[in-house]
Design a protein around this motif. Structure first.
Motif, PDB file in Angstrom:
ATOM      1  N   GLN A  93     -69.266  10.839  66.774  1.00 24.73           N
ATOM      2  CA  GLN A  93     -69.001  10.109  67.792  1.00 24.73           C
ATOM      3  C   GLN A  93     -67.801   9.690  68.213  1.00 24.73           C
ATOM      4  O   GLN A  93     -66.996   9.826  69.287  1.00 24.73           O
ATOM      5  CB  GLN A  93     -69.963   9.058  67.954  1.00 24.73           C
ATOM      6  CG  GLN A  93     -69.804   8.318  69.296  1.00 24.73           C
ATOM      7  CD  GLN A  93     -70.993   7.162  69.417  1.00 24.73           C
ATOM      8  OE1 GLN A  93     -72.015   7.113  68.557  1.00 24.73           O
ATOM      9  NE2 GLN A  93     -70.942   6.195  70.299  1.00 24.73           N
ATOM     10  N   TYR A 117     -65.687  12.945  69.391  1.00 24.10           N
ATOM     11  CA  TYR A 117     -65.707  12.976  70.782  1.00 24.10           C
ATOM     12  C   TYR A 117     -65.226  12.091  71.755  1.00 24.10           C
ATOM     13  O   TYR A 117     -64.369  12.544  72.532  1.00 24.10           O
ATOM     14  CB  TYR A 117     -67.329  12.928  70.988  1.00 24.10           C
ATOM     15  CG  TYR A 117     -67.543  12.791  72.441  1.00 24.10           C
ATOM     16  CD1 TYR A 117     -67.522  13.956  73.342  1.00 24.10           C
ATOM     17  CD2 TYR A 117     -68.019  11.661  73.302  1.00 24.10           C
ATOM     18  CE1 TYR A 117     -67.640  14.070  74.816  1.00 24.10           C
ATOM     19  CE2 TYR A 117     -68.266  11.770  74.693  1.00 24.10           C
ATOM     20  CZ  TYR A 117     -68.134  12.987  75.264  1.00 24.10           C
ATOM     21  OH  TYR A 117     -68.253  12.927  76.756  1.00 24.10           O
ATOM     22  N   THR A 118     -65.301  10.644  71.201  1.00 23.66           N
ATOM     23  CA  THR A 118     -64.415   9.957  72.116  1.00 23.66           C
ATOM     24  C   THR A 118     -63.040   9.750  72.041  1.00 23.66           C
ATOM     25  O   THR A 118     -62.243   9.660  73.189  1.00 23.66           O
ATOM     26  CB  THR A 118     -64.983   8.218  71.873  1.00 23.66           C
ATOM     27  OG1 THR A 118     -64.719   7.944  70.441  1.00 23.66           O
ATOM     28  CG2 THR A 118     -66.448   8.214  72.182  1.00 23.66           C
ATOM     29  N   ARG A 140     -61.793  12.958  74.027  1.00 23.48           N
ATOM     30  CA  ARG A 140     -61.928  12.842  75.448  1.00 23.48           C
ATOM     31  C   ARG A 140     -60.762  11.804  75.949  1.00 23.48           C
ATOM     32  O   ARG A 140     -60.254  12.064  76.982  1.00 23.48           O
ATOM     33  CB  ARG A 140     -63.422  12.065  75.766  1.00 23.48           C
ATOM     34  CG  ARG A 140     -64.506  13.027  75.824  1.00 23.48           C
ATOM     35  CD  ARG A 140     -64.504  14.187  76.698  1.00 23.48           C
ATOM     36  NE  ARG A 140     -64.087  13.756  77.894  1.00 23.48           N
ATOM     37  CZ  ARG A 140     -63.538  14.670  78.913  1.00 23.48           C
ATOM     38  NH1 ARG A 140     -63.133  15.874  78.497  1.00 23.48           N
ATOM     39  NH2 ARG A 140     -63.251  14.096  80.187  1.00 23.48           N
ATOM     40  N   GLU A 180     -65.883  18.742  73.411  1.00 25.29           N
ATOM     41  CA  GLU A 180     -67.062  19.503  73.723  1.00 25.29           C
ATOM     42  C   GLU A 180     -67.888  20.038  72.086  1.00 25.29           C
ATOM     43  O   GLU A 180     -69.116  19.774  72.111  1.00 25.29           O
ATOM     44  CB  GLU A 180     -67.050  20.374  74.653  1.00 25.29           C
ATOM     45  CG  GLU A 180     -66.775  20.109  76.079  1.00 25.29           C
ATOM     46  CD  GLU A 180     -68.097  19.268  76.506  1.00 25.29           C
ATOM     47  OE1 GLU A 180     -69.135  19.567  76.203  1.00 25.29           O
ATOM     48  OE2 GLU A 180     -67.626  17.990  76.834  1.00 25.29           O
ATOM     49  N   ARG A 240     -69.305  16.886  70.751  1.00 25.48           N
ATOM     50  CA  ARG A 240     -70.335  16.524  71.643  1.00 25.48           C
ATOM     51  C   ARG A 240     -71.499  17.144  71.037  1.00 25.48           C
ATOM     52  O   ARG A 240     -72.582  16.797  71.170  1.00 25.48           O
ATOM     53  CB  ARG A 240     -70.153  16.461  73.118  1.00 25.48           C
ATOM     54  CG  ARG A 240     -71.372  15.919  73.885  1.00 25.48           C
ATOM     55  CD  ARG A 240     -71.228  15.994  75.112  1.00 25.48           C
ATOM     56  NE  ARG A 240     -71.102  17.753  75.635  1.00 25.48           N
ATOM     57  CZ  ARG A 240     -72.099  18.256  75.684  1.00 25.48           C
ATOM     58  NH1 ARG A 240     -73.267  17.987  75.538  1.00 25.48           N
ATOM     59  NH2 ARG A 240     -72.137  19.671  75.846  1.00 25.48           N
ATOM     60  N   ASP A 242     -74.927  15.606  69.648  1.00 26.98           N
ATOM     61  CA  ASP A 242     -76.237  16.137  70.280  1.00 26.98           C
ATOM     62  C   ASP A 242     -77.227  16.526  69.236  1.00 26.98           C
ATOM     63  O   ASP A 242     -78.398  16.209  69.199  1.00 26.98           O
ATOM     64  CB  ASP A 242     -76.117  16.928  71.467  1.00 26.98           C
ATOM     65  CG  ASP A 242     -75.408  15.945  72.672  1.00 26.98           C
ATOM     66  OD1 ASP A 242     -75.238  15.049  72.560  1.00 26.98           O
ATOM     67  OD2 ASP A 242     -75.004  16.934  73.674  1.00 26.98           O
TER      68      ASP A 242
END
Length: 149
Positions: A79, A82-83, A86, A118, A121, A125
């Motif tokens: 996570q 990802y953050t 981003r 991505e 992510r 997921d």
């Protein structure tokens, strides 16, 4: 007791761990921080792809051992990948504020960081959808609730 406490070995005392929201504890929950942080990277796409592979492999090892805290900490590192990626994808240099302290408008600052986000992510997921992880999380939450009375 406050969480996270870097003096606690959370492998020896998983009952002290708190799932929490977001990435809380990534730099304090031992021994997982020492095991996962060296694997984590967003410098460039090749490093990030390798990091995602390494973190995913570590997750599978924790899953095989039934180590929920390790599984959840791996989720937090994915996570965080990802953050952070981003943020760099949307803001030049990853900074949300300019030199005067005013909020910048998000844009498309870095296409490579968007691709890195991505990769993280997708792995995040998959981890969240993992049936063993979901069951371990429910069981951990159930035990915690019953221990509180």
């Amino acid at each position: 007791m406050s969480f996270p406490d870097a003096s606690i070995d959370y492998r020896q005392h998983p009952e002290c761990y708190r799932i929490g929201h977001g990435e809380r504890g990534v730099f304090h929950v031992q021994p997982y921080k020492d095991e996962l942080l060296p694997l984590w990277a967003i410098r460039n796409e090749a490093d990030a792809r390798q990091a995602v592979r390494d973190l995913s492999a570590r997750f599978r090892g924790y899953r095989e051992r039934g180590d929920f805290v390790g599984m959840d900490m791996t989720r937090k590192y994915l996570q965080m990948g990802y953050t952070r990626a981003r943020r760099y994808a949307r803001y030049p240099g990853g900074r949300k504020r300019d030199a005067t302290g005013r909020q910048r408008r998000p844009g498309n600052a870095d296409a490579e960081k968007a691709r890195i986000a991505e990769h993280y992510r997708s792995a995040l997921d998959r981890l969240r959808g993992d049936k063993v992880y979901q069951q371990a999380k429910r069981e951990y939450q159930r035990r915690l609730r019953s221990a509180r009375g």
